[in-house]
Design a protein around this motif. Sequence first.
Motif, PDB file in Angstrom:
ATOM      1  N   PRO A  86       0.807  -1.233   0.000  1.00  0.00           N
ATOM      2  CA  PRO A  86       0.000   0.000   0.000  1.00  0.00           C
ATOM      3  C   PRO A  86       0.833   1.273   0.000  1.00  0.00           C
ATOM      4  CG  PRO A  86      -0.127  -1.114   2.129  1.00  0.00           C
ATOM      5  CD  PRO A  86       0.555  -2.053   1.189  1.00  0.00           C
ATOM      6  N   THR A  87       2.133   1.158   0.279  1.00  0.00           N
ATOM      7  CA  THR A  87       3.016   2.325   0.252  1.00  0.00           C
ATOM      8  C   THR A  87       3.617   2.561  -1.136  1.00  0.00           C
ATOM      9  OG1 THR A  87       4.817   0.888   1.016  1.00  0.00           O
ATOM     10  CG2 THR A  87       3.643   2.166   2.691  1.00  0.00           C
ATOM     11  N   THR A  88       3.294   1.711  -2.087  1.00  0.00           N
ATOM     12  CA  THR A  88       3.845   1.825  -3.435  1.00  0.00           C
ATOM     13  C   THR A  88       3.332   3.088  -4.123  1.00  0.00           C
ATOM     14  OG1 THR A  88       3.925  -0.583  -3.590  1.00  0.00           O
ATOM     15  CG2 THR A  88       4.099   0.634  -5.640  1.00  0.00           C
ATOM     16  N   SER A  89       4.212   3.765  -4.828  1.00  0.00           N
ATOM     17  CA  SER A  89       3.836   5.013  -5.506  1.00  0.00           C
ATOM     18  C   SER A  89       2.983   4.727  -6.731  1.00  0.00           C
ATOM     19  CB  SER A  89       5.090   5.773  -5.937  1.00  0.00           C
ATOM     20  OG  SER A  89       5.742   5.095  -7.005  1.00  0.00           O
TER      21      SER A  89
ATOM     22  N   SER B 248     -15.331   8.406  -3.012  1.00  0.00           N
ATOM     23  CA  SER B 248     -15.883   9.355  -3.974  1.00  0.00           C
ATOM     24  C   SER B 248     -15.289   9.042  -5.339  1.00  0.00           C
ATOM     25  CB  SER B 248     -15.531  10.789  -3.562  1.00  0.00           C
ATOM     26  OG  SER B 248     -15.852  11.687  -4.604  1.00  0.00           O
ATOM     27  N   GLU B 249     -16.144   8.877  -6.347  1.00  0.00           N
ATOM     28  CA  GLU B 249     -15.655   8.525  -7.676  1.00  0.00           C
ATOM     29  C   GLU B 249     -15.091   9.725  -8.422  1.00  0.00           C
ATOM     30  OE1 GLU B 249     -18.243   6.146 -10.018  1.00  0.00           O
ATOM     31  OE2 GLU B 249     -18.976   4.983  -8.317  1.00  0.00           O
ATOM     32  N   GLY B 250     -15.365  10.928  -7.926  1.00  0.00           N
ATOM     33  CA  GLY B 250     -14.825  12.117  -8.558  1.00  0.00           C
ATOM     34  C   GLY B 250     -15.363  12.305  -9.969  1.00  0.00           C
TER      35      GLY B 250
ATOM     36  N   PHE C  61      -7.496   6.777  -0.530  1.00  0.00           N
ATOM     37  CA  PHE C  61      -6.086   7.111  -0.739  1.00  0.00           C
ATOM     38  C   PHE C  61      -5.483   6.238  -1.834  1.00  0.00           C
ATOM     39  CE2 PHE C  61      -1.567   6.393   0.318  1.00  0.00           C
ATOM     40  CZ  PHE C  61      -1.108   7.708   0.202  1.00  0.00           C
ATOM     41  N   GLN C  62      -5.755   4.939  -1.774  1.00  0.00           N
ATOM     42  CA  GLN C  62      -5.225   4.027  -2.793  1.00  0.00           C
ATOM     43  C   GLN C  62      -5.888   4.270  -4.147  1.00  0.00           C
ATOM     44  OE1 GLN C  62      -2.619   2.407  -2.124  1.00  0.00           O
ATOM     45  NE2 GLN C  62      -2.642   2.550   0.108  1.00  0.00           N
ATOM     46  N   LEU C  63      -7.187   4.546  -4.131  1.00  0.00           N
ATOM     47  CA  LEU C  63      -7.900   4.800  -5.376  1.00  0.00           C
ATOM     48  C   LEU C  63      -7.383   6.058  -6.065  1.00  0.00           C
ATOM     49  CD1 LEU C  63     -10.175   3.846  -7.249  1.00  0.00           C
ATOM     50  CD2 LEU C  63     -11.752   5.281  -5.925  1.00  0.00           C
TER      51      LEU C  63
END
Length: 477
Positions: A94-97, A144-146, A119-121
């Motif tokens: 999960p820390t991967t850029s 939120s799908e934005g 955050f991941q999305l």
Amino acid sequence: MVKVKFDTLPNLVHSVCQHYLDTKVAFRYKANGSWLDLYYNELWEKIENFALGLLSLGFKRNDRIALISENRLEWLFSDVAISLIGAITVPIFPTTSAKQIEFILNDCSAYGIVVSNQFQLNKIYQVHSNIPSLRHFIVFDKVSEGNFDLSIKSFEEVSQIGRTSKDQVRRQEIVQSLLNSLKPEDICTLIYTSGTTGNPKGVVLTHNNIVSNVEASGKTINFGERDVFLSYLPWCHAYEHTVLYAAFSRGATIAIAESIDAISLNIKEIKPTLMTTVPRLLEIIRKRINAQMAKESALKRKIFDWACKIGKKYVEEKISKKPSFITAKKYEVANNLVFSKIRAKFGVEDMRFVSGGAPLHPDVNYFFWALGYKVYEGYGLTEASPVVSVTREDDVEIGTVGKPLENVEVKITEDGEILVRGPNVMRGYWNDTQATSEAIDEDGWLYTGDIGYITERGNLKITDRKKYIFVTSGGKN
């Protein structure tokens, strides 16, 4: 102890779940400040629902599905469900850029991705237009799908689709057919290495690679039904992934730690009998104890130093099977005055650690043994699924990483490199035949890049590494 036969990961999980059903707790997890229980029958129902939901969405055998999440139950549901339908899990830290994620997803031509939260999305939002193969986006939490034109579904939505797609009889027929169709030689997971010297390489691990290592590791570590295994290392890493299923396969209850920062609290609450760890956490614990003792009176500090000295001598004599009566009596005093009080602060009297991922300093190891907590060192690498060797309880040689697992061979080359052979050795690197041929010779020996030798007692000692990788207390390298 549960005795089940399995040759694929889903068959392992299904067999254990069918054995226990609602008679035993499979997982413990914390929500809203309280520890909750998940039973085996509930666990399999969650896996089954998500697997059938994935099928309804059009996922099929050999599709690569990335999984980016912190340790949580949905991670496990997803991992097993993906394997159950014959697809391939691609776990990512999960820390991967975002840029690293983009490389991995393009390299494996991922068809879908499962993430934990907003955050991941958001990282996927940044790069999804550069990943032509990506079609499906699934999220554990509400997000939120934005303004992005993505078809995002929640984990619950997909599970609901699976839950209502067929009647119960047809569901069972489909699931049994899926279980029967899986073969040991099928690809189970594709784990990308850290890529510290360039782009990461995808390590191809089959079901046979994984379950052979799970079975041998579980037997060697000696998990049992009464064990409570507190897990804090990332499940996306091969180390914790294998040991997690090893504990599960032998009926241990698995507690999911809240975070690395909450480890001390979780230990007091859960009272685990066993934990896997990296040396950094043990070093931190020891430093904190030393820092606390530095605040005490000169007399207490003197007693503590004396106890540590006696404790180390006692451990040395005990593991060499030459215990001295006088040393044993002195240790009794040291235990009563010092070590028992430290254990009381931990909140657990008896606990075992399995340490891996980096060398453990012998002084730290001696300290924990003197404290009353056994520490077993292990050695492995992702390309070996990953466990190669582990300290045996009846043959401790501090400073070594124990003997190879019963189904693993180890030999040392003339220049000292450690070679490994066995059913745990990877099929190869994803779409990289050259790197594969450089890593595995025609006789099946994996060249680890680590330097070491076999001691007179038959234990493996690592002396050098061709590449040094720092492992944090959270298990990331």
